[in-house]
Structure formats: structure tokens, C-alpha cells
Design an enzyme around this catalytic site. Sequence first.
Site, mmCIF file in Angstrom:
data_model
loop_
_atom_site.group_PDB
_atom_site.id
_atom_site.type_symbol
_atom_site.label_atom_id
_atom_site.label_comp_id
_atom_site.label_asym_id
_atom_site.label_seq_id
_atom_site.Cartn_x
_atom_site.Cartn_y
_atom_site.Cartn_z
ATOM 1 N N PHE A 32 -11.874 3.000 7.331
ATOM 2 C CA PHE A 32 -12.323 1.742 7.469
ATOM 3 C C PHE A 32 -12.220 1.306 9.101
ATOM 4 C CE2 PHE A 32 -12.124 -2.919 7.643
ATOM 5 C CZ PHE A 32 -13.356 -3.336 7.037
ATOM 6 N N SER A 33 -10.924 1.449 9.197
ATOM 7 C CA SER A 33 -10.327 0.966 10.413
ATOM 8 C C SER A 33 -10.745 1.937 11.698
ATOM 9 C CB SER A 33 -8.512 1.199 10.787
ATOM 10 O OG SER A 33 -8.098 0.508 9.887
ATOM 11 N N ASP B 290 0.847 -1.124 -0.094
ATOM 12 C CA ASP B 290 0.004 -0.001 -0.096
ATOM 13 C C ASP B 290 0.945 1.419 -0.129
ATOM 14 O OD1 ASP B 290 -2.354 -1.475 0.074
ATOM 15 O OD2 ASP B 290 -2.358 -1.581 2.132
ATOM 16 N N GLY B 291 1.938 1.143 0.858
ATOM 17 C CA GLY B 291 2.654 2.321 0.825
ATOM 18 C C GLY B 291 3.441 2.790 -0.371
ATOM 19 N N TYR C 98 -7.754 4.007 6.345
ATOM 20 C CA TYR C 98 -7.997 4.416 7.739
ATOM 21 C C TYR C 98 -9.408 4.724 7.963
ATOM 22 C CZ TYR C 98 -5.924 7.171 11.660
ATOM 23 O OH TYR C 98 -5.640 7.535 12.854
ATOM 24 N N ASP D 98 -9.237 10.919 19.431
ATOM 25 C CA ASP D 98 -7.881 10.700 18.838
ATOM 26 C C ASP D 98 -7.764 11.538 17.613
ATOM 27 O OD1 ASP D 98 -7.131 8.918 20.856
ATOM 28 O OD2 ASP D 98 -7.179 7.260 19.691
#
Length: 301
Positions: free
Chosen positions: A196-197, A77-78, A194, A181
Site C-alpha cells: 500500500f505504501s 503490527d510487529g 508495504y 528501490d
Amino acid sequence: MTTAGDARTVFLLAHTGRPAAVRSAELVVQGLLREDVAVRVLAEEATNLPLPTEVHRVPSTENAADGCELIVVLGGDGTLLRGAEFARASGVPMLGVNLGRVGFLAEAERDDLEKVVNRVVSRGYEVEERMTLDVLVRTDGRALHRDWAINEASVEKASRERMLEVVTEVDNRPVSRFGGDGVVCATPTGSTAYAFSAGGPVVWPEVEALLMVPISAHALFAKPLVTAPDSVLAVEVQPQTPHGVMWCDGRRSVELPAGARVEVRRGSVPVRLARLHHASFTDRLVAKFALPVAGWRGAPG
């Protein structure tokens, strides 16, 4: 074979720290050169790849892929997000080969390398555009930083021990204040990353929308929101809270002083993705997340 008047160049980007990526790059380069398709790579990566001398080496600048027909990216992914940076800057479509875990931006897997080369040579791919985000950070009424993202722009706390107090806004109207957060502002493409997480919804790429997803919020109403594609989302870091940090696609960051305001809107420049398959996003979702579908009978008829 191509003729001299039909000269073609593919820009190859690989995660050279992965042995699988190095071997995959070697196979792709050999296949393309064999069919008279020129290959361009970053000079900084060339020393870690077994490349023949005819491969073009270029500096790692924003316009490194300018003039190419396609960007082929080998990695996780990165690396795919890094490839998206070159794709956006040049307008050249990106074809991702996933060598990582999930790889929603990828169109092929490592076992598909031969097919990838054949499709590139025969131009057997289609191109679709993916929405991006334009991001503006303001402080004291002045522009502090501009950026973009294909997946998400996240406003996060900078220190583990303190919550970040924010007020969220949609189209110049306040929605909710809470501590937590942070907040993720995402595209449909980024809904499986992100966002989704953080508990956000999965949005099909064909849907034009923006997402705002709170991260571990301490509030009664701090739910994921899906807005119109032309909406403007904003997150205001409260003056009395510790400073935060904004990340774009988890790759580029900027510190957010207390009182900073982050504005997110539909990007003016999309990222173009090359597609080899006509499989539906539903099938891709099931395959990537290994979702259980045993017992499905389908529509009658």
C-alpha cells in the site's frame, strides 16, 4: 466453568516493552484463569510480566503454541506478525488485540479486552484462513534460502545511494526491467501494508490473488500487477547491479547477491485468524485509515 476433561490453554504473546501491553496482559491472564482457562507464555517474556505462578512458561521455539486452543497477541503490527509466525507453525488461530497504530491483522482494540476474554471463554469466535507466500531464493541455479510471509516478500536495494536493477517475471514470462528501490510481492492481507505504501491497490482478503508492486521505479512501465493466486512471481537481480536484500514481513532478511533470483508463490500453509466481528472489510478499511465518508447516502430503497 470447564471440567478437568475439557482443559483449555491459551498462548499469550505481548509486546513487553509497552506498558499498555503489560497491563493488558495482566488483565487477560486474570480473566482467563478466573474461568479455568490455562495460560501459556514465553519464558523470556515472563520476567517482564506480572504473572501468577500457575501461568505456564515455555521456551521460545517454533512449536511454543502447539496444543493450545488460541494465540492471543497484544501489541502493534510487529508483535502481530511475530504472533503469525507461531500461528503458522502450530496451526493454532491467532486473535490480535491492537495496541499500535493501524493493526489490520488485529481483531480488537485495547478497550475491548473484557469482551475478548469473554469471547475466548465462551468460544465466541470464528476462524478464517489467510493466504501466505512461499519464497525461494536461487543463485547460480541452486536454492540459497527458503522463507514465507503473510504480508509480503520485498526485494530491496541494500545501499541508499545505488538503484537496484531487476527484471520482473510472471509465470515464466518476463514483464519489465527497471531500476529503483525494489519490488514488493504481497498477499491480499499484505495489500494494506508495504504494498500500500508503495502505491499498490487495496485487495479485499476474500480475493485470492498475488500482488507485485514496484518501489520507486525509474521506468515508463512499472505498474502494480494483480495476478492469479496460482501464478509464480519472480524478481531477478541483474548481474551488474549492487547486491540487494530480501525481507519477509519486515522481520526476516537475507542478502541477495548480484544475479540472485527470488521466486514467490502461494504458500502451502495458511495462517488462521480468529474473528470476533462480522463487520465487512470495507468498514474495517474506513475505520483503520479514518477515511472521509461524510455525504454517503447509500443505495435507495
